[in-house]
Design an enzyme around this catalytic site. Structure first.
Site, short mmCIF file in Angstrom:
data_model
loop_
_atom_site.label_atom_id
_atom_site.label_comp_id
_atom_site.label_asym_id
_atom_site.label_seq_id
_atom_site.Cartn_x
_atom_site.Cartn_y
_atom_site.Cartn_z
N SER A 182 0.57 -1.16 -0.07
CA SER A 182 0.01 0.07 -0.27
C SER A 182 0.82 1.25 0.06
O SER A 182 1.50 1.51 -0.94
CB SER A 182 -0.92 -0.32 1.25
N ASP A 253 -10.00 -4.44 -4.44
CA ASP A 253 -9.29 -3.41 -3.50
C ASP A 253 -10.11 -2.13 -3.39
O ASP A 253 -10.26 -1.35 -4.36
CB ASP A 253 -8.02 -3.06 -3.81
N HIS A 286 -7.95 -5.45 0.04
CA HIS A 286 -6.66 -4.83 0.45
C HIS A 286 -5.90 -5.49 1.55
O HIS A 286 -5.92 -4.83 2.70
CB HIS A 286 -7.22 -3.35 0.95
#
Length: 311
Positions: A182, A253, A286
C-alpha cells in the site's frame, strides 16, 4: 523470535518508551491482515497515539527568515529477519499506513527465501491529512487517493533516504531491493524512480543500487512528471530499462483501487521501465494472500538469482 531482532541506527531508532506488551495491546489484531484497511475501520482507536505527536516536530529553514516550517521525521523501530541460508540479497520491506515493521517481519520470516535478509522499518508518526490531521504511522502525508492529489515530496524524500540509509551498510556483493504494501509500495516505487534518476526529488544524490522492487496494493507517486524527468537525466533510461519491478493488486481493493495499480504499471512502462510485471487477483481486497506471496517468492528468486527456496 530467533531470526527476528530489532536494530537501532542514527535514523532508525526506537521512538517510544513503551514495552512490546503495551504496543500489542494498542494495535488491532487485524492490523497485519488488513494493513491500511484496519486504520480506515478503526482510525480513532488508540493505536495511532502510541507515539503521538512527541516525534513530529518542526524546524525553521534558516534561509527563509523563519517563514517556512519543515517537518523533522523520526522513524520508529526497525526489525531484521536474518537469512537462514547463504546471504545473497537484502530487501527493505515497508508497511502500510497505520502499521509497523513488526507485523510484516513475522510474515516475511515464514517465506521460503533463505537467502534474503529482510529489513522492516517503522514509519514516523505524523498527522495525516486524509484523517483530518489525526496522527498515524506513515511514510508520507496523503490527502486523497486520486490522480490529482498533490504528492508529499518532502515526506517521500525522507522515507526514500531512510531506505537507502538502511541499505548503505550491506556488503558490495549483496543484491539490494525494496518492497512494500500500500503506502509502503508507493514509497518503494518512489525509491525506484530515485534510483533511476540518480537523485531524490530535492536533487540530492541517491546512493543505493537497486536490483529489484516489489509493490503490493500500491500506486506510483509523481507519475505524471516521470517520463519528462527520465528524459532529462543521462543514463536514467538505461537504469529504468534494466530495473525489475513486480506489481500485484487485488481487483476488489476498496482502499487503493485496482485502477491505480493498473495505471501505475502503464505509467512505468511508458516511462521506459521495460521489466515490469503486473499481477492481478480476482476477489482480493486490500490485503495479501498466499498466492500473491508465492508469486513474490518466485519472482524474487528469479530476478535476484537466488540459489533456491527452502522447504
Amino acid at each position: 523470535e530467533e531470526c527476528t531482532e530489532s536494530v537501532s541506527t542514527t535514523t532508525a531508532r526506537e521512538s517510544t518508551e513503551i514495552d512490546d506488551d503495551q504496543e500489542k495491546s494498542l494495535l488491532s489484531p487485524l492490523a497485519f491482515e488488513l494493513g491500511d484497511n484496519t486504520v480506515l475501520l478503526h482510525c480513532f482507536k488508540p493505536l495511532v497515539f502510541w507515539v503521538g505527536l512527541r516525534n513530529f516536530s518542526f524546524y525553521c529553514d534558516p534561509t527563509s527568515g523563519g517563514r517556512t516550517a519543515r517537518r523533522a521525521f523520526e522513524f520508529g523501530r526497525t526489525y531484521v529477519v536474518r537469512p537462514k541460508g547463504k546471504h545473497q540479497a537484502t530487501v527493505v520491506w515497508l508497511h502500510g499506513l497505520g502499521d509497523n515493521g513488526s507485523s510484516w517481519s513475522q510474515l516475511l520470516e515464514t517465506l521460503p527465501l533463505p537467502n534474503i535478509k529482510w529489513i522492516c522499518p517503522t514509519a514516523p508518526t505524523q498527522p495525516i491529512s486524509v484523517f483530518g490531521g489525526f496522527p498515524s504511522t506513515a511514510w508520507f502525508d496523503v490527502g486523497d487517493l486520486s490522480e490529482d492529489a498533490p504528492d508529499d515530496l518532502e515526506g517521500l524524500d525522507a522515507s526514500a533516504a531512510h531506505v537507502a540509509n538502511l541499505l548503505s551498510t550491506e556488503p558490495d556483493d549483496i543484491k539490494l531491493g525494496v518492497g512494500g504494501f500500500s503506502m509502503g509500495a508507493a514509497t518503494a516505487l518512489y525509491s525506484a524512480t530515485c534510483f533511476t534518476l540518480g537523485k531524490y526529488g530535492n536533487n540530492n544524490s541517491y546512493p543505493a543500487k537497486l536490483s529489484a522492487v516489489v509493490g503490493l496494493s500500491g500506486w506510483l507517486p509523481c507519475s505524471k512528471t516521470l517520463p519528462q524527468k527520465i528524459g532529462e537525466v543521462n543514463e536514467a533510461a538505461t537504469r529504468a530499462a534494466s530495473l525489475p519491478i513486480l506489481l500485484c493488486h487485488g481487483k476488489v481493493d476498496d482502499v487503493v483501487q485496482y485502477k491505480f495499480g493498473e495505471k501505475s504499471s502503464t505509467s512505468l512502462g511508458s516511462s521506459g521501465f521495460r521489466d515490469v510485471t503486473f499481477k492481478s487477483y480476482n476477489g482480493l481486497g486490500h490485503y495479501t494472500i498466499p498466492d500473491e506471496m508465492d508469486e513474490v517468492c518466485a519472482w524474487l528468486t528469479s530476478k535476484l538469482g537466488l540459489e533456491g527456496s527452502s522447504s
